[in-house]
Design a protein around this motif. Structure first.
Motif, short mmCIF file in Angstrom:
data_model
loop_
_atom_site.label_atom_id
_atom_site.label_comp_id
_atom_site.label_asym_id
_atom_site.label_seq_id
_atom_site.Cartn_x
_atom_site.Cartn_y
_atom_site.Cartn_z
N GLY A 88 118.24 -55.70 62.06
CA GLY A 88 116.79 -55.76 61.91
C GLY A 88 116.11 -56.32 63.14
O GLY A 88 115.06 -55.82 63.58
N ALA A 89 116.69 -57.35 63.73
CA ALA A 89 116.13 -57.96 64.94
C ALA A 89 116.20 -56.99 66.11
O ALA A 89 115.26 -56.90 66.92
N ARG A 90 117.27 -56.24 66.20
CA ARG A 90 117.40 -55.25 67.28
C ARG A 90 116.36 -54.14 67.12
O ARG A 90 115.79 -53.66 68.10
N ASP A 91 116.11 -53.73 65.89
CA ASP A 91 115.06 -52.73 65.64
C ASP A 91 113.71 -53.27 66.10
O ASP A 91 112.92 -52.54 66.70
N ARG A 92 113.46 -54.53 65.82
CA ARG A 92 112.19 -55.16 66.24
C ARG A 92 112.10 -55.21 67.76
O ARG A 92 111.05 -54.93 68.33
#
Length: 107
Positions: A34-38
């Motif tokens: 999720g953080a990488r997507d952000r």
């Protein structure tokens, strides 16, 4: 005389981790994904803003040269370098230099 003990079968986690550790690992992987997507979203927005900055800088350079001025205003570039340095430290200076390089010479 001792009596034999019987063992109840248990569910085993993959070698090297317990079921609880596996759950934490899965949660961590989901958090990282999720953080990488952000980060990917932020990077896309940053690239779009840089492209917008290049367009605005090009318009300024065109107006400046059309009125007989120089394409580059060194005192303005120093203001930008100081601003980035003040906000982000030494890496901010490098970032500002990269932005200025991207925006120079488009006319």
């Amino acid at each position: 005389m001792s009596t034999p003990t019987t063992q109840t079968p248990t569910t085993q986690a993959p070698a090297g981790r317990t079921a609880a550790t596996g759950a934490r690992t899965d949660e961590g992987a989901a958090l990282i994904a999720g953080a990488r997507d952000r980060i990917d979203d932020l990077d896309g927005r940053i690239i779009g803003l840089v492209q917008e900055r290049i367009a605005v800088s090009t318009a300024i350079q065109e107006a400046r040269t059309a009125s007989g001025g120089r394409r580059v205003n060194l005192s303005r570039e120093m203001e930008i370098l100081n601003h980035y340095s003040g906000q982000l430290g030494k890496p901010g200076t490098a970032l500002a230099m990269t932005l200025l390089e991207l925006c120079r010479g488009r006319v």
